[in-house]
Motif scaffolding. Structure first.
Motif, short mmCIF file in Angstrom:
data_model
loop_
_atom_site.label_atom_id
_atom_site.label_comp_id
_atom_site.label_asym_id
_atom_site.label_seq_id
_atom_site.Cartn_x
_atom_site.Cartn_y
_atom_site.Cartn_z
N SER A 105 0.85 -1.19 0.00
CA SER A 105 0.00 0.00 0.00
C SER A 105 0.88 1.23 0.00
O SER A 105 2.10 1.15 0.22
N GLY A 106 0.28 2.38 -0.23
CA GLY A 106 1.04 3.62 -0.25
C GLY A 106 1.67 3.96 1.08
O GLY A 106 2.68 4.67 1.14
N ASN A 107 1.10 3.46 2.18
CA ASN A 107 1.63 3.76 3.51
C ASN A 107 2.87 2.96 3.84
O ASN A 107 3.59 3.28 4.80
N SER A 116 2.79 7.03 -3.46
CA SER A 116 2.27 7.29 -2.11
C SER A 116 0.80 6.93 -1.99
O SER A 116 0.28 6.77 -0.88
N VAL A 117 0.10 6.80 -3.12
CA VAL A 117 -1.30 6.38 -3.13
C VAL A 117 -1.48 5.35 -4.25
O VAL A 117 -0.71 5.32 -5.21
N GLY A 124 -3.42 6.45 0.74
CA GLY A 124 -2.25 5.73 1.20
C GLY A 124 -2.54 4.33 1.67
O GLY A 124 -1.64 3.49 1.74
N SER A 125 -3.80 4.04 1.98
CA SER A 125 -4.16 2.70 2.45
C SER A 125 -4.53 1.76 1.32
O SER A 125 -4.72 0.57 1.54
N GLN A 195 5.71 11.34 -11.79
CA GLN A 195 5.18 10.83 -10.53
C GLN A 195 3.65 10.85 -10.53
O GLN A 195 3.02 11.53 -9.73
N TRP A 196 3.08 10.09 -11.45
CA TRP A 196 1.62 9.93 -11.47
C TRP A 196 1.28 8.61 -12.14
O TRP A 196 2.06 8.03 -12.88
#
Length: 478
Positions: A105-107, A116-117, A124-125, A195-196
Motif C-alpha cells: 500500500s502507499g503507507n 504514495s497512493v 495511502g491505504s 510521478q503519477w
C-alpha cells in the motif's frame, strides 16, 4: 462528479470512541457525466461509522451519490478485473524467489519513488503490486507476475494503470501467454515517466486459446526506480486509442493533470443549447457526437487546464499528430500543444517543448492542427488551455490521430457547407465589384488622358496657324 472545478469526494471510516478517522477512498476533479459504481473493502475490528465528505473545488461542478449499501464479506468484483485491494485476485509470482513483485500500500515505507497512493482508492491505504530497483538487485534482472486463466474471445482489450518513477527506472512488459505457453508482447514501457499513475491498453491477440496476462518488470541502471501496477481489466470491448481517439466511447487514455492545473477538460456531447458547454456539434459526426472541452466561463484570467496523453512509441520515419480544435468567443484564451519524453522531463520541463499554439477567436468552426515529430524514444503530448480575459466561448478538441511519416496536406477547416458556399459567393461578389471599380477608374483615366491630348493638339494646331505677320515683336531693352 462533473464540472470544471468539481472538487473532492472522500469516504472515511471513523472510530466511535476516539473519533479518529482514516481515509479509505477519494476522487478529485472531473470523473465523467455518468454514474459510477464504487466498492471499498474495509475491515472493522471495533465499532466505526462511515463518513462521506464532499468539498467544493470552485464555482462549477456537481457531486452526487446514490444507492449506498453494506454487505458482509469481500467486495465482489468481475473475474476480469483486479484492483488488488482485498488480495492478489489469483495473481502469482512466476518463481518463488526473494526478488519479485510484492503486494503493498502507499503507507508502506520502502523507497521515496514508490507511489504514495494507489490508483483504485487514491489513498495511502490502497493496495497495488510493486517492484523496486534497489541496490540489492542487478540491472537487467527480471521478475514476472501471472494472472489467472482467461477465456479467449474476439475484440478483447487489456487495460491497466501503471506508475514508473525514479532514477534508473527499468522496463515494464505486458504479455499474453496462451495455454500452450506461447508469449505475445502486448505493450512495453521504459524509464522515468513522472510521478503519477498512467493508463495503458492493448488489444489481445485472437489465438483461439485461453490465456493469462503476464506483467514483467526489468531492473534499470539505477537503484531508485520503481514500477507499480494497479486496476488490471480484461475487457470484451475493443481498445480505444491511443493512435486515434474520437472521444465517442471514453477519454481514450487522455487524462487531466489534476495535480498541476486549475480546471479540467470535460467530455461532452454536441447539440447542447446551454451556454459554456462546448460546441453545438462535434467534428466526428458533425452532430451530437462527443468531444473534450474547457468551460471558459469558469475561473480567472490565466487559469490553466492540462490534458495528458498516454505514452506513445517512437517511429523510424517520424510521426504526424493531427487534431481538430475549435476556439470560439471574444478573447477566449490560448491553446498550446507540448511534447515531452523522459529525457526532456529529467531536465525539469514538466510540460515539455512547445510545438504549436493558437490564440483568440477562430470562429464557430472546427480547424485542423498538425505537428510533425521525429522522436527517438517514447514520448507523450500535453494540451494546455490558458483562460483569456472574457468569460464566454468554447475551446474544444476532437479526433486526435497519430500516423506514421510526414503530415499530409488536408482541408484546413470543416465549417458548414452553407458557410463555405456563402464565403465563396462573398468572395466572387467582392472580386466582381473590384473588377467593375477598376474598369470605371480605367475608363475615367483614359477619358482624362484623351481630353488632355486633344487640348494639347488644339493648342499646337493654333500655334502652327499663326503667321509671322500676326506677331507683335518688340525689342528688348538693353
Amino acid at each position: 462528479m462533473f464540472g470544471a472545478t468539481v472538487g473532492t469526494l472522500k469516504l472515511l471510516r471513523q472510530n466511535i470512541g476516539s473519533r479518529d478517522s482514516e481515509l479509505v477512498w477519494q476522487r478529485a476533479g472531473f470523473q465523467g457525466n455518468e454514474w459510477q459504481m464504487v466498492q471499498v473493502h474495509v475491515t472493522l475490528q471495533e465499532v466505526q461509522q462511515i463518513l462521506i465528505e464532499a468539498s467544493v473545488g470552485g464555482e462549477a461542478g456537481d457531486i452526487a451519490i446514490d444507492d449506498l449499501s453494506f454487505t458482509e464479506g469481500a467486495c465482489i468484483l468481475p473475474e476480469e478485473f483486479c484492483d488488488f485491494e482485498g488480495a492478489m485476485c489469483g495473481w502469482t509470482q512466476e518463481n518463488d524467489e526473494e526478488f519479485g513483485w510484492i503486494w503493498v500500500s502507499g503507507n508502506d515505507a520502502i523507497i521515496s519513488s514508490k507511489p504514495s497512493v494507489d490508483h483504485t482508492t487514491n489513498t495511502g491505504s490502497g493496495h497495488y503490486i510493486y517492484m523496486s530497483s534497489g541496490s540489492a538487485h542487478m540491472p537487467g534482472q527480471s521478475a514476472r507476475i501471472i494472472s489467472p486463466l482467461f477465456t479467449t474471445g474476439s475484440d478483447q482489450c487489456v487495460h491497466l494503470w501503471y506508475y514508473m518513477s525514479g532514477l534508473g527506472t527499468g522496463t515494464m512488459n505486458v504479455y499474453q501467454q496462451t495455454s500452450d505457453g506461447a508469449l505475445y508482447l502486448l505493450l512495453s514501457q521504459s524509464g522515468e515517466q513522472g510521478q503519477w499513475w498512467r493508463s495503458a491498453q492493448a488489444p489481445l491477440a485472437q489465438t483461439g486459446r485461453d490465456y493469462r496476462i503476464v506483467v514483467e518488470g526489468i531492473v534499470g541502471q539505477g537503484d531508485q526506480g520503481s514500477i507499480a501496477v494497479d486496476d488490471v481489466l480484461v475487457s470484451p470491448v475493443s481498445c480505444t486509442g491511443p493512435s486515434h481517439c474520437d472521444f465517442e466511447v471514453d477519454m481514450c487514455s487522455w487524462s487531466n493533470l489534476i495535480e498541476e492545473d486549475d480546471t479540467d477538460w470535460l467530455r461532452n456531447k454536441g447539440n447542447s443549447s446551454a451556454p459554456s458547454t462546448g460546441p453545438s456539434t462535434d467534428h466526428t459526426t458533425s452532430s451530437s457526437g462527443h468531444y473534450v472541452y474547457v468551460d471558459s466561463s469558469v475561473g480567472r484570467w490565466g487559469d490553466r487546464a492540462l490534458l495528458l496523453s498516454t505514452i506513445l512509441p517512437s517511429g523510424s520515419r517520424g510521426q504526424c499528430f493531427t487534431f481538430w480544435y475549435q476556439m470560439f468567443g471574444h478573447r477566449v484564451g490560448t491553446l498550446r500543444l507540448y511534447i515531452n519524453n523522459r529525457t526532456i522531463y529529467s531536465t525539469g520541463e514538466k510540460l515539455g517543448l512547445l510545438m504549436w499554439t493558437e490564440s483568440g477567436n477562430q470562429g464557430d468552426v472546427w480547424w485542423r492542427g498538425q505537428v510533425h515529430t521525429d522522436q527517438k524514444e517514447q514520448f507523450w503530448f500535453v494540451f494546455e488551455y490558458q483562460k483569456g480575459a472574457e468569460s464566454s466561448g468554447d475551446v474544444a478538441i476532437d479526433d486526435v490521430l497519430i500516423t506514421q511519416g510526414a503530415c499530409d496536406p488536408q482541408p484546413p477547416t470543416t465549417g458548414d457547407q452553407n458557410d463555405a458556399v456563402a464565403v465563396g459567393v462573398g468572395v466572387s461578389v467582392l472580386v466582381l465589384v473590384m473588377a467593375v471599380v477598376g474598369t470605371v477608374l480605367y475608363v475615367k483615366r483614359r477619358r482624362h488622358s484623351n481630353r488632355g491630348s486633344l487640348v494639347e493638339n488644339d493648342m499646337l494646331d493654333g500655334n502652327f496657324n499663326l503667321g509671322f505677320d500676326e506677331c507683335d515683336l518688340q525689342d528688348s531693352e538693353s
